[in-house]
Design a protein around this motif. Structure first.
Motif, PDB file in Angstrom:
ATOM      1  N   LEU A 146       0.843  -1.193   0.000  1.00  0.00           N
ATOM      2  CA  LEU A 146       0.000   0.000   0.000  1.00  0.00           C
ATOM      3  C   LEU A 146       0.880   1.245   0.000  1.00  0.00           C
ATOM      4  O   LEU A 146       1.858   1.320   0.752  1.00  0.00           O
ATOM      5  CB  LEU A 146      -0.848  -0.046   1.278  1.00  0.00           C
ATOM      6  N   TYR A 147       0.564   2.197  -0.863  1.00  0.00           N
ATOM      7  CA  TYR A 147       1.288   3.480  -0.893  1.00  0.00           C
ATOM      8  C   TYR A 147       0.289   4.594  -0.627  1.00  0.00           C
ATOM      9  O   TYR A 147      -0.794   4.615  -1.227  1.00  0.00           O
ATOM     10  CB  TYR A 147       1.919   3.721  -2.262  1.00  0.00           C
ATOM     11  N   MET A 148       0.661   5.550   0.232  1.00  0.00           N
ATOM     12  CA  MET A 148      -0.204   6.714   0.492  1.00  0.00           C
ATOM     13  C   MET A 148       0.658   7.962   0.621  1.00  0.00           C
ATOM     14  O   MET A 148       1.749   7.898   1.188  1.00  0.00           O
ATOM     15  CB  MET A 148      -1.001   6.493   1.785  1.00  0.00           C
ATOM     16  N   ILE A 165      -7.513   0.573   6.779  1.00  0.00           N
ATOM     17  CA  ILE A 165      -6.946   1.815   6.278  1.00  0.00           C
ATOM     18  C   ILE A 165      -8.048   2.708   5.702  1.00  0.00           C
ATOM     19  O   ILE A 165      -7.947   3.932   5.737  1.00  0.00           O
ATOM     20  CB  ILE A 165      -5.799   1.530   5.272  1.00  0.00           C
ATOM     21  N   TYR A 166      -9.130   2.104   5.190  1.00  0.00           N
ATOM     22  CA  TYR A 166     -10.248   2.920   4.694  1.00  0.00           C
ATOM     23  C   TYR A 166     -10.947   3.639   5.846  1.00  0.00           C
ATOM     24  O   TYR A 166     -11.385   4.777   5.691  1.00  0.00           O
ATOM     25  CB  TYR A 166     -11.248   2.058   3.902  1.00  0.00           C
ATOM     26  N   ILE A 169      -8.702   6.574   6.594  1.00  0.00           N
ATOM     27  CA  ILE A 169      -8.802   7.636   5.580  1.00  0.00           C
ATOM     28  C   ILE A 169     -10.155   8.366   5.702  1.00  0.00           C
ATOM     29  O   ILE A 169     -10.213   9.590   5.738  1.00  0.00           O
ATOM     30  CB  ILE A 169      -8.659   7.059   4.143  1.00  0.00           C
ATOM     31  N   THR A 211      -5.988   2.385  -7.664  1.00  0.00           N
ATOM     32  CA  THR A 211      -5.735   3.749  -7.209  1.00  0.00           C
ATOM     33  C   THR A 211      -7.096   4.320  -6.836  1.00  0.00           C
ATOM     34  O   THR A 211      -8.037   4.249  -7.626  1.00  0.00           O
ATOM     35  CB  THR A 211      -5.099   4.608  -8.322  1.00  0.00           C
ATOM     36  N   GLU A 221      -4.692   6.524  -2.253  1.00  0.00           N
ATOM     37  CA  GLU A 221      -3.937   5.278  -2.084  1.00  0.00           C
ATOM     38  C   GLU A 221      -3.648   4.667  -3.435  1.00  0.00           C
ATOM     39  O   GLU A 221      -4.401   4.846  -4.392  1.00  0.00           O
ATOM     40  CB  GLU A 221      -4.724   4.259  -1.242  1.00  0.00           C
ATOM     41  N   THR A 223      -2.544   0.672  -4.383  1.00  0.00           N
ATOM     42  CA  THR A 223      -2.222  -0.631  -3.782  1.00  0.00           C
ATOM     43  C   THR A 223      -1.971  -1.676  -4.854  1.00  0.00           C
ATOM     44  O   THR A 223      -2.585  -1.649  -5.926  1.00  0.00           O
ATOM     45  CB  THR A 223      -3.374  -1.165  -2.890  1.00  0.00           C
TER      46      THR A 223
END
Ligand code: 16G
Length: 242
Positions: A146-148, A165-166, A169, A211, A221, A223
């Motif tokens: 995961l990238y944020m 993570i949702y 966010i 994305t 995000e 992923t």
């Protein structure tokens, strides 16, 4: 039960018969099915035909072989919705499974070009890079990177990544996720994914890249998720194109 004069191949009839027994609950997940010899006797068919039917169901993930112990009914496959944006946590809740997450690594970096592009970051802007194993009822199902963007989520910690993570966010940061784009491809499990998912290296997996964007069009995000090929079924609702 088996119609030898039918145009439907016998192995296929055996497969359907086995599926029916599983779907009706006569054979439950985790239970052993009869031996090849018992099948041959019961249906008066050849061993080769029985083997073909069982092998097909093993590759579909409906049955699993355990060396030296026999063939067993697998746990039902999980559904992966390909339409609509849902989180892993929500997907598990819908299917009555208990989600769990193991964070393998959590870092801040500016080194992934692909992720920077997807997240609309310049070359030296930092992002979180998080590797997680997602489990359902204790079984590893997906291996996720995961990238944020750090600038949107300055207070994010490893603890947040251990949960949904949702939820972080949307609830904690008040940035509802509105839409996304997704790419799917068949792949073979690489060394790390195989280890995480307890699969043999090279086992079939599905790779999904997503994305997701907030209502004001910010990518929140990116992923890359590797799903076990044998434990998932992909579901989508379709509308007739006009
Ligand atoms: C799903 C999403 C992933 C998202 C994660 C959030 C797909 C293909 N991917 O795995 O993009 O980051 O859910 O789950 O569905 P969480 O809120 O439970 O952490």
């Amino acid at each position: 039960m088996i119609k030898k004069d039918s145009p439907v191949p016998i192995y296929y009839q055996v497969e359907e018969n086995i599926k029916e027994k599983i779907n009706s609950g006569e054979w439950k997940s985790g239970e052993a099915i009869p031996s090849e010899r018992q099948f041959c006797e019961q249906y008066s068919i050849s061993r080769m035909t029985v083997r073909q039917a069982i092998s097909n169901l093993v590759s579909e993930g409906i049955l699993e072989r355990k060396r030296g112990r026999g063939t067993f009914v697998s746990a039902p496959k999980l559904n992966q919705e390909l339409t609509g944006i849902t989180s892993f946590t929500e997907q598990m809740a819908e299917q009555g499974r208990k989600p769990e997450t193991k964070v393998i690594s959590f870092e801040q970096t500016a080194s992934s070009k692909q992720a920077a592009k997807e997240l609309g970051l310049t070359q030296d802007e930092e992002m979180y890079k998080v590797k997680r194993i997602r489990l359902a009822d204790g079984e590893a199902m997906a291996y996720e990177t995961l990238y944020m963007p750090v600038h949107l989520f300055p207070d994010m910690t490893k603890k947040h990544a251990e949960g949904s993570i949702y939820q972080y966010i949307e609830n904690h940061c008040s940035m509802p996720i509105q839409y996304g784009k997704q790419e799917l491809e068949a792949a073979e499990a690489g060394k790390k994914a195989a280890e995480a998912l307890k699969l043999a290296e090279g086992a079939p997996v599905l790779k999904i890249q997503r994305t997701s964007f907030s209502a004001d069009h910010q990518p929140v995000e990116y992923t890359k998720t590797i799903y076990r090929g044998d434990r998932y079924k992909y579901v989508m609702e379709l509308e007739r194109r006009q």
